[in-house]
Scaffold this motif. Sequence first.
Motif, short mmCIF file in Angstrom:
data_model
loop_
_atom_site.label_atom_id
_atom_site.label_comp_id
_atom_site.label_asym_id
_atom_site.label_seq_id
_atom_site.Cartn_x
_atom_site.Cartn_y
_atom_site.Cartn_z
N ASP A 133 0.81 -1.21 0.00
CA ASP A 133 0.00 0.00 0.00
C ASP A 133 0.85 1.27 0.00
OD1 ASP A 133 -2.54 -1.35 0.11
OD2 ASP A 133 -2.22 -1.68 2.25
N THR A 134 2.15 1.13 0.19
CA THR A 134 3.04 2.28 0.20
C THR A 134 3.01 2.99 -1.15
OG1 THR A 134 4.53 1.34 1.85
CG2 THR A 134 5.44 3.03 0.40
N ALA A 135 2.69 4.29 -1.13
CA ALA A 135 2.56 5.06 -2.36
C ALA A 135 2.21 6.50 -2.01
CB ALA A 135 1.45 4.48 -3.26
N VAL A 136 2.27 7.36 -3.01
CA VAL A 136 1.67 8.68 -2.91
C VAL A 136 0.22 8.56 -3.33
CG1 VAL A 136 1.69 11.06 -3.72
CG2 VAL A 136 3.85 9.86 -3.34
N TYR A 137 -0.69 9.04 -2.49
CA TYR A 137 -2.12 8.93 -2.74
C TYR A 137 -2.66 10.27 -3.22
CZ TYR A 137 -2.40 4.30 -0.70
OH TYR A 137 -2.25 2.96 -0.45
N TYR A 138 -3.40 10.24 -4.32
CA TYR A 138 -3.98 11.43 -4.93
C TYR A 138 -5.50 11.35 -4.93
CZ TYR A 138 0.72 11.84 -6.96
OH TYR A 138 2.07 11.93 -7.15
N CYS A 139 -6.15 12.47 -4.71
CA CYS A 139 -7.59 12.53 -4.96
C CYS A 139 -7.83 13.31 -6.24
CB CYS A 139 -8.36 13.14 -3.78
SG CYS A 139 -8.02 14.88 -3.43
N ALA A 140 -8.96 13.02 -6.88
CA ALA A 140 -9.30 13.62 -8.16
C ALA A 140 -10.80 13.83 -8.23
CB ALA A 140 -8.83 12.73 -9.31
N ALA A 141 -11.22 14.83 -9.01
CA ALA A 141 -12.62 15.19 -9.13
C ALA A 141 -13.08 15.14 -10.58
CB ALA A 141 -12.87 16.58 -8.56
N ASP A 142 -14.24 14.55 -10.80
CA ASP A 142 -14.86 14.42 -12.12
C ASP A 142 -16.20 15.14 -12.10
OD1 ASP A 142 -15.91 13.63 -14.57
OD2 ASP A 142 -16.27 11.55 -13.95
N ARG A 143 -16.35 16.17 -12.92
CA ARG A 143 -17.59 16.95 -12.94
C ARG A 143 -18.70 16.30 -13.74
NH1 ARG A 143 -14.16 20.22 -16.25
NH2 ARG A 143 -14.84 20.27 -18.44
N SER A 144 -18.38 15.31 -14.54
CA SER A 144 -19.38 14.60 -15.32
C SER A 144 -19.67 13.25 -14.68
CB SER A 144 -18.92 14.41 -16.77
OG SER A 144 -17.78 13.56 -16.83
N GLN A 145 -20.72 12.60 -15.15
CA GLN A 145 -21.08 11.27 -14.65
C GLN A 145 -20.52 10.21 -15.58
OE1 GLN A 145 -22.68 10.67 -11.61
NE2 GLN A 145 -22.13 12.84 -11.44
N SER A 146 -19.20 10.07 -15.55
CA SER A 146 -18.51 9.11 -16.39
C SER A 146 -18.88 7.70 -15.99
CB SER A 146 -17.00 9.30 -16.31
OG SER A 146 -16.63 10.60 -16.72
N ALA A 147 -18.92 6.81 -16.99
CA ALA A 147 -19.32 5.44 -16.73
C ALA A 147 -18.28 4.68 -15.93
CB ALA A 147 -19.59 4.72 -18.05
N ALA A 148 -16.99 4.92 -16.21
CA ALA A 148 -15.91 4.17 -15.58
C ALA A 148 -15.29 4.99 -14.45
CB ALA A 148 -14.86 3.79 -16.61
N LEU A 149 -15.52 4.58 -13.22
CA LEU A 149 -14.97 5.29 -12.07
C LEU A 149 -13.47 5.08 -11.91
CD1 LEU A 149 -17.73 4.63 -9.38
CD2 LEU A 149 -17.39 6.69 -10.77
N ASN A 150 -12.93 3.99 -12.46
CA ASN A 150 -11.53 3.65 -12.27
C ASN A 150 -10.62 4.15 -13.38
OD1 ASN A 150 -12.31 1.94 -14.32
ND2 ASN A 150 -11.57 0.06 -13.34
N HIS A 151 -11.12 4.99 -14.26
CA HIS A 151 -10.37 5.46 -15.42
C HIS A 151 -9.86 6.87 -15.15
CE1 HIS A 151 -9.04 5.51 -19.50
NE2 HIS A 151 -9.89 6.44 -19.89
N GLY A 152 -8.56 6.99 -14.90
CA GLY A 152 -7.96 8.26 -14.53
C GLY A 152 -8.28 9.43 -15.44
N PRO A 153 -8.20 9.26 -16.77
CA PRO A 153 -8.48 10.38 -17.67
C PRO A 153 -9.89 10.94 -17.57
CG PRO A 153 -7.22 8.71 -18.82
CD PRO A 153 -7.60 8.12 -17.50
N ASN A 154 -10.82 10.24 -16.92
CA ASN A 154 -12.16 10.77 -16.73
C ASN A 154 -12.19 11.92 -15.72
OD1 ASN A 154 -13.27 8.97 -18.54
ND2 ASN A 154 -13.99 7.55 -16.97
N TYR A 155 -11.17 12.06 -14.92
CA TYR A 155 -11.15 13.05 -13.86
C TYR A 155 -10.55 14.37 -14.34
CZ TYR A 155 -12.55 9.32 -10.78
OH TYR A 155 -13.26 8.29 -10.17
N ASP A 156 -11.17 15.46 -13.96
CA ASP A 156 -10.82 16.78 -14.47
C ASP A 156 -9.78 17.50 -13.62
OD1 ASP A 156 -12.97 16.89 -16.61
OD2 ASP A 156 -14.22 16.66 -14.82
N TYR A 157 -9.76 17.24 -12.31
CA TYR A 157 -8.89 17.96 -11.39
C TYR A 157 -8.20 16.98 -10.46
CZ TYR A 157 -12.14 21.53 -12.99
OH TYR A 157 -12.92 22.35 -13.77
N TRP A 158 -6.94 17.29 -10.12
CA TRP A 158 -6.11 16.42 -9.29
C TRP A 158 -5.41 17.20 -8.19
CZ3 TRP A 158 -5.49 11.10 -10.17
CH2 TRP A 158 -6.10 10.62 -11.32
#
Length: 125
Positions: A90-115
């Motif tokens: 589990d050791t890592a740098v953890y990032y949160c991200a925000a998606d303003r749309s209702q994208s179908a795939a929650l696990n797809h990084g490029p769907n997120y607009d802000y990091w």
Amino acid sequence: QVQLIESGGGLVQVGGSLRLSCAASIRTFSLYTIGWFRQAPGKEREFVAAIRRSSSDIDYADSVKGRFTISRDNARNTVYLQMNSLKPEDTAVYYCAADRSQSAALNHGPNYDYWGQGTQVTVSS
């Protein structure tokens, strides 16, 4: 301007727990899907967990199911990641991200607009 700030990382022993926070400066925060991703040294970024506006539509990576819990407090513009039974992997740098749309795939990084900038989690053996 949208800003995401992660906090709560640190050094813990195997089997220990941490709670990460993601504070967002988003006017309509309750409308955004929020995801957590992580990146270990020398590795690609990977999906950890995500939560939609409903707070009941939640996905987890297989590697963290049963150990991690994602939740949100829209009144505080904050999303949390409770991490239990931590492992060295589990050791890592953890990032949160925000998606303003209702994208179908929650696990797809490029769907997120802000990091955010990330917070370090280190699990010692």
